[in-house]
Design a protein around this motif. Structure first.
Motif, PDB file in Angstrom:
ATOM      1  N   ILE A 191      28.264  41.492  40.878  1.00 14.81           N
ATOM      2  CA  ILE A 191      28.294  40.775  39.596  1.00 14.81           C
ATOM      3  C   ILE A 191      29.496  41.194  38.762  1.00 14.81           C
ATOM      4  O   ILE A 191      30.237  40.353  38.238  1.00 14.81           O
ATOM      5  N   TRP A 192      29.703  42.499  38.643  1.00 15.24           N
ATOM      6  CA  TRP A 192      30.804  42.994  37.813  1.00 15.24           C
ATOM      7  C   TRP A 192      32.149  42.945  38.537  1.00 15.24           C
ATOM      8  O   TRP A 192      33.169  42.567  37.951  1.00 15.24           O
ATOM      9  N   GLY A 193      32.167  43.334  39.793  1.00 19.13           N
ATOM     10  CA  GLY A 193      33.426  43.419  40.530  1.00 19.13           C
ATOM     11  C   GLY A 193      33.995  42.072  40.921  1.00 19.13           C
ATOM     12  O   GLY A 193      35.216  41.944  41.103  1.00 19.13           O
ATOM     13  N   ILE A 194      33.138  41.063  41.053  1.00 24.04           N
ATOM     14  CA  ILE A 194      33.607  39.721  41.391  1.00 24.04           C
ATOM     15  C   ILE A 194      33.580  38.818  40.159  1.00 24.04           C
ATOM     16  O   ILE A 194      34.619  38.415  39.641  1.00 24.04           O
ATOM     17  N   PHE A 195      32.389  38.516  39.664  1.00 27.92           N
ATOM     18  CA  PHE A 195      32.242  37.451  38.674  1.00 27.92           C
ATOM     19  C   PHE A 195      32.727  37.837  37.272  1.00 27.92           C
ATOM     20  O   PHE A 195      33.485  37.076  36.647  1.00 27.92           O
ATOM     21  N   VAL A 196      32.320  38.992  36.776  1.00 26.58           N
ATOM     22  CA  VAL A 196      32.799  39.407  35.450  1.00 26.58           C
ATOM     23  C   VAL A 196      34.301  39.630  35.490  1.00 26.58           C
ATOM     24  O   VAL A 196      35.043  39.183  34.601  1.00 26.58           O
ATOM     25  N   ARG A 197      34.760  40.282  36.532  1.00 27.61           N
ATOM     26  CA  ARG A 197      36.196  40.536  36.664  1.00 27.61           C
ATOM     27  C   ARG A 197      37.002  39.235  36.750  1.00 27.61           C
ATOM     28  O   ARG A 197      38.058  39.101  36.126  1.00 27.61           O
ATOM     29  N   LEU A 198      36.497  38.244  37.492  1.00 27.23           N
ATOM     30  CA  LEU A 198      37.199  36.966  37.581  1.00 27.23           C
ATOM     31  C   LEU A 198      37.306  36.293  36.221  1.00 27.23           C
ATOM     32  O   LEU A 198      38.365  35.775  35.847  1.00 27.23           O
ATOM     33  N   VAL A 199      36.218  36.299  35.461  1.00 23.88           N
ATOM     34  CA  VAL A 199      36.226  35.677  34.132  1.00 23.88           C
ATOM     35  C   VAL A 199      37.244  36.374  33.229  1.00 23.88           C
ATOM     36  O   VAL A 199      38.003  35.717  32.504  1.00 23.88           O
ATOM     37  N   ILE A 200      37.271  37.702  33.275  1.00 22.38           N
ATOM     38  CA  ILE A 200      38.220  38.455  32.449  1.00 22.38           C
ATOM     39  C   ILE A 200      39.657  38.106  32.818  1.00 22.38           C
ATOM     40  O   ILE A 200      40.478  37.771  31.954  1.00 22.38           O
ATOM     41  N   VAL A 201      39.968  38.156  34.113  1.00 25.51           N
ATOM     42  CA  VAL A 201      41.338  37.879  34.546  1.00 25.51           C
ATOM     43  C   VAL A 201      41.705  36.420  34.305  1.00 25.51           C
ATOM     44  O   VAL A 201      42.833  36.113  33.919  1.00 25.51           O
ATOM     45  N   PHE A 202      40.745  35.514  34.521  1.00 24.11           N
ATOM     46  CA  PHE A 202      40.994  34.095  34.223  1.00 24.11           C
ATOM     47  C   PHE A 202      41.504  33.924  32.797  1.00 24.11           C
ATOM     48  O   PHE A 202      42.593  33.406  32.553  1.00 24.11           O
ATOM     49  N   HIS A 203      40.685  34.350  31.846  1.00 24.77           N
ATOM     50  CA  HIS A 203      40.987  34.051  30.446  1.00 24.77           C
ATOM     51  C   HIS A 203      42.180  34.829  29.917  1.00 24.77           C
ATOM     52  O   HIS A 203      42.960  34.306  29.107  1.00 24.77           O
ATOM     53  N   PHE A 204      42.349  36.061  30.379  1.00 27.47           N
ATOM     54  CA  PHE A 204      43.526  36.814  29.960  1.00 27.47           C
ATOM     55  C   PHE A 204      44.795  36.134  30.460  1.00 27.47           C
ATOM     56  O   PHE A 204      45.786  36.029  29.741  1.00 27.47           O
ATOM     57  N   THR A 205      44.769  35.655  31.705  1.00 29.17           N
ATOM     58  CA  THR A 205      45.925  34.930  32.248  1.00 29.17           C
ATOM     59  C   THR A 205      46.152  33.636  31.484  1.00 29.17           C
ATOM     60  O   THR A 205      47.291  33.288  31.137  1.00 29.17           O
ATOM     61  N   TRP A 206      45.082  32.914  31.196  1.00 29.13           N
ATOM     62  CA  TRP A 206      45.215  31.626  30.500  1.00 29.13           C
ATOM     63  C   TRP A 206      45.713  31.790  29.076  1.00 29.13           C
ATOM     64  O   TRP A 206      46.332  30.873  28.529  1.00 29.13           O
ATOM     65  N   PHE A 207      45.468  32.948  28.456  1.00 28.91           N
ATOM     66  CA  PHE A 207      46.006  33.186  27.118  1.00 28.91           C
ATOM     67  C   PHE A 207      47.531  33.099  27.108  1.00 28.91           C
ATOM     68  O   PHE A 207      48.133  32.775  26.078  1.00 28.91           O
ATOM     69  N   VAL A 208      48.151  33.396  28.246  1.00 30.75           N
ATOM     70  CA  VAL A 208      49.606  33.297  28.315  1.00 30.75           C
ATOM     71  C   VAL A 208      50.040  31.838  28.201  1.00 30.75           C
ATOM     72  O   VAL A 208      51.102  31.529  27.669  1.00 30.75           O
ATOM     73  N   ASN A 209      49.220  30.922  28.702  1.00 31.31           N
ATOM     74  CA  ASN A 209      49.519  29.497  28.589  1.00 31.31           C
ATOM     75  C   ASN A 209      49.173  28.937  27.213  1.00 31.31           C
ATOM     76  O   ASN A 209      49.829  28.006  26.735  1.00 31.31           O
ATOM     77  N   SER A 210      48.137  29.488  26.595  1.00 29.61           N
ATOM     78  CA  SER A 210      47.629  28.922  25.343  1.00 29.61           C
ATOM     79  C   SER A 210      48.045  29.725  24.121  1.00 29.61           C
ATOM     80  O   SER A 210      48.812  29.246  23.277  1.00 29.61           O
ATOM     81  N   ALA A 211      47.572  30.958  24.007  1.00 28.73           N
ATOM     82  CA  ALA A 211      47.794  31.751  22.795  1.00 28.73           C
ATOM     83  C   ALA A 211      49.264  32.031  22.535  1.00 28.73           C
ATOM     84  O   ALA A 211      49.721  31.991  21.383  1.00 28.73           O
ATOM     85  N   THR A 212      50.031  32.316  23.593  1.00 27.48           N
ATOM     86  CA  THR A 212      51.435  32.652  23.363  1.00 27.48           C
ATOM     87  C   THR A 212      52.304  31.426  23.104  1.00 27.48           C
ATOM     88  O   THR A 212      53.518  31.554  22.902  1.00 27.48           O
TER      89      THR A 212
END
Length: 274
Positions: free
Chosen positions: A176-197
């Protein structure tokens, strides 16, 4: 492409179901039975492996922009780490990002920030976009590589294999943490580069788009938040150009260079050395 036309694009239900499943399963981490500090530690370790080494160092600075070169064995390791981020495989990821830079914040940009925060953050992924047809044209340097093809084709199976390994190591909390939670974290942090910045921060260079330097995105993404610097000098291995613009990924490249593993390191003109 206007906001109205973007909303008329056909929905990509495969991606919608994929993203919904990952986010919903990640919510299982809220159950006490799925919590352990070991699982949390694992998630953050894999966040570094897949987000820092894989996406930021590997997919982005090394492959997309050719900011530096490493031996082929190390290149493949970094690409494999990026594949574990499950963001579409290396060939598509690199192709779409090169398109983004060519057409940044214009109609042909896959995640044009002029269409709003939601669109540039993840809305664009939930639709069938014409940019996918352009990917082969922008990935001719990597598309024929068997290893890249393997990672592109078997991205989900590779993730499933990792999930099985984590299950045997620590049961469902690790999965749960190593796959799914980690994927969600990396997804949104990466996407912030497209959106927030492209919305928040300051501009230090003329880049002919909406890119900005955003300190908190840089903190979350190991230096990728210095986005205006990056758009001004796309091929620079260093994104944090001012002394106070901390760039963890640039520090990693410096370590690789000191070990003789990173060569042909490219820098912004004011930072170039012999």
């Amino acid at each position: 492409m206007t906001v109205a036309t973007s909303q008329k694009l056909p929905l990509d239900w495969t991606v919608i179901i994929y993203m919904a499943t990952i986010h919903l399963v990640a919510l299982l981490s809220l159950l006490p039975s799925n919590f352990s500090w070991g699982a949390v530690g694992l998630a953050f370790f894999l966040y570094w492996v897949t987000g820092a080494l894989g996406i930021t160092l590997g997919f982005h600075r090394m492959v997309t922009h050719c900011s530096f070169q490493v031996p082929k064995w190390l290149e493949y390791i970094l690409v494999f780490c990026g594949t574990l981020a499950c963001q579409g495989g290396p060939i598509r990821w690199v192709g779409l990002h090169r398109l983004h830079h060519k057409y940044s914040d214009t109609e042909n940009d896959p995640h044009d920030s002029n269409l709003g925060f939601w669109w540039s953050h993840m809305g664009w992924m939930l639709h069938e976009i014409s940019a996918d047809n352009e990917v082969p044209r922008y990935t001719q340097d990597i598309a024929g590589d068997p290893f890249y093809q393997f990672c592109q084709k078997y991205m989900i199976l590779i993730q499933m294999a990792l999930g099985l390994l984590l299950y045997f190591l620590g049961g469902w909390p690790f999965v749960i943490w190593g796959i799914f939670v980690r994927l969600v974290i990396v997804f949104h942090f990466t996407w912030f580069v497209n959106s927030a910045t492209h919305k928040f921060g300051y501009k230090s260079h003329e880049s002919n788009d909406n890119s900005k330097n955003c300190w908190w995105v840089a903190l979350l993404t190991f230096g990728e938040g210095w986005h205006n610097n990056h758009h001004a000098y796309q091929h620079s291995a260093r994104h944090g150009l001012a002394w106070w613009e901390i760039d963890i990924t640039w520090m990693t490249i410096q370590v690789l260079k000191s070990l003789g593993l990173a060569t042909n390191v490219k820098l912004a003109p004011s930072r170039e050395t012999n």
